[in-house]
Design an enzyme around this catalytic site. Sequence first.
Site, short mmCIF file in Angstrom:
data_model
loop_
_atom_site.label_atom_id
_atom_site.label_comp_id
_atom_site.label_asym_id
_atom_site.label_seq_id
_atom_site.Cartn_x
_atom_site.Cartn_y
_atom_site.Cartn_z
N CYS A 180 0.01 7.08 41.68
CA CYS A 180 -0.74 6.80 42.91
C CYS A 180 -1.61 5.57 42.65
CB CYS A 180 -1.56 8.00 43.37
SG CYS A 180 -2.99 8.42 42.35
N ASN A 221 -4.98 7.00 40.12
CA ASN A 221 -4.74 8.07 39.14
C ASN A 221 -5.93 9.00 39.01
OD1 ASN A 221 -4.10 8.40 35.60
ND2 ASN A 221 -3.03 9.44 37.23
N ASP A 262 -3.49 9.48 51.42
CA ASP A 262 -4.45 9.40 50.33
C ASP A 262 -5.74 10.14 50.70
OD1 ASP A 262 -6.15 8.73 48.25
OD2 ASP A 262 -5.49 6.64 48.19
N CYS A 290 -6.59 11.15 42.12
CA CYS A 290 -6.39 12.16 43.17
C CYS A 290 -4.94 12.66 43.18
CB CYS A 290 -6.74 11.62 44.55
SG CYS A 290 -8.46 11.21 44.82
N ARG A 291 -4.08 11.94 43.88
CA ARG A 291 -2.72 12.44 44.14
C ARG A 291 -1.84 12.55 42.91
NH1 ARG A 291 -1.02 8.30 48.58
NH2 ARG A 291 -2.25 7.03 47.14
N SER A 292 -1.81 11.51 42.07
CA SER A 292 -0.90 11.60 40.92
C SER A 292 -1.32 12.67 39.92
CB SER A 292 -0.68 10.24 40.27
OG SER A 292 -1.86 9.67 39.79
#
Length: 143
Positions: free
Chosen positions: A8, A11, A117, A13-15
């Site tokens: 993401c 690095n 996001d 939140c999402r990943s």
Amino acid sequence: MIKVLFICHGNICRSPMGEFILRDMAAKAGAGERFEIDSAAVSREEIGRGIYPPARRELERHGVPCGGHVARQVTMADYRHFDRIYYMDRSNRRYLERLLPRDPEKIRPLLDRDVADPWYTGDFEAAWEDITEGCRRILEEFL
């Protein structure tokens, strides 16, 4: 061993959510030892930071452990090492195209749509749902 890397922007939140969700799902499926799972960023903005607190809380709310994460940027060594690299949105793809070779067999979107996001939307539950869907598809493909 199946080596999976989530990408993401920062690095935080999402990943890392993808990393910890897939680790948890693989372990619960009795296949944890068959996977190596990590995450990285396309940017350098958050290098060295831990997982963003609302992302951590969302994972914890679902009983997914998420300790020890430190944000880092994706490298060519990652490209050579991982079997699959999953990015969260089209912006991530554009950055990846500057950092790594174009390789649609290896570098793929997590879903057929962008994972919004939550850094901007504040909707960590929606991110959880999307990322969990993508992780289920990964497990179905490899198990």
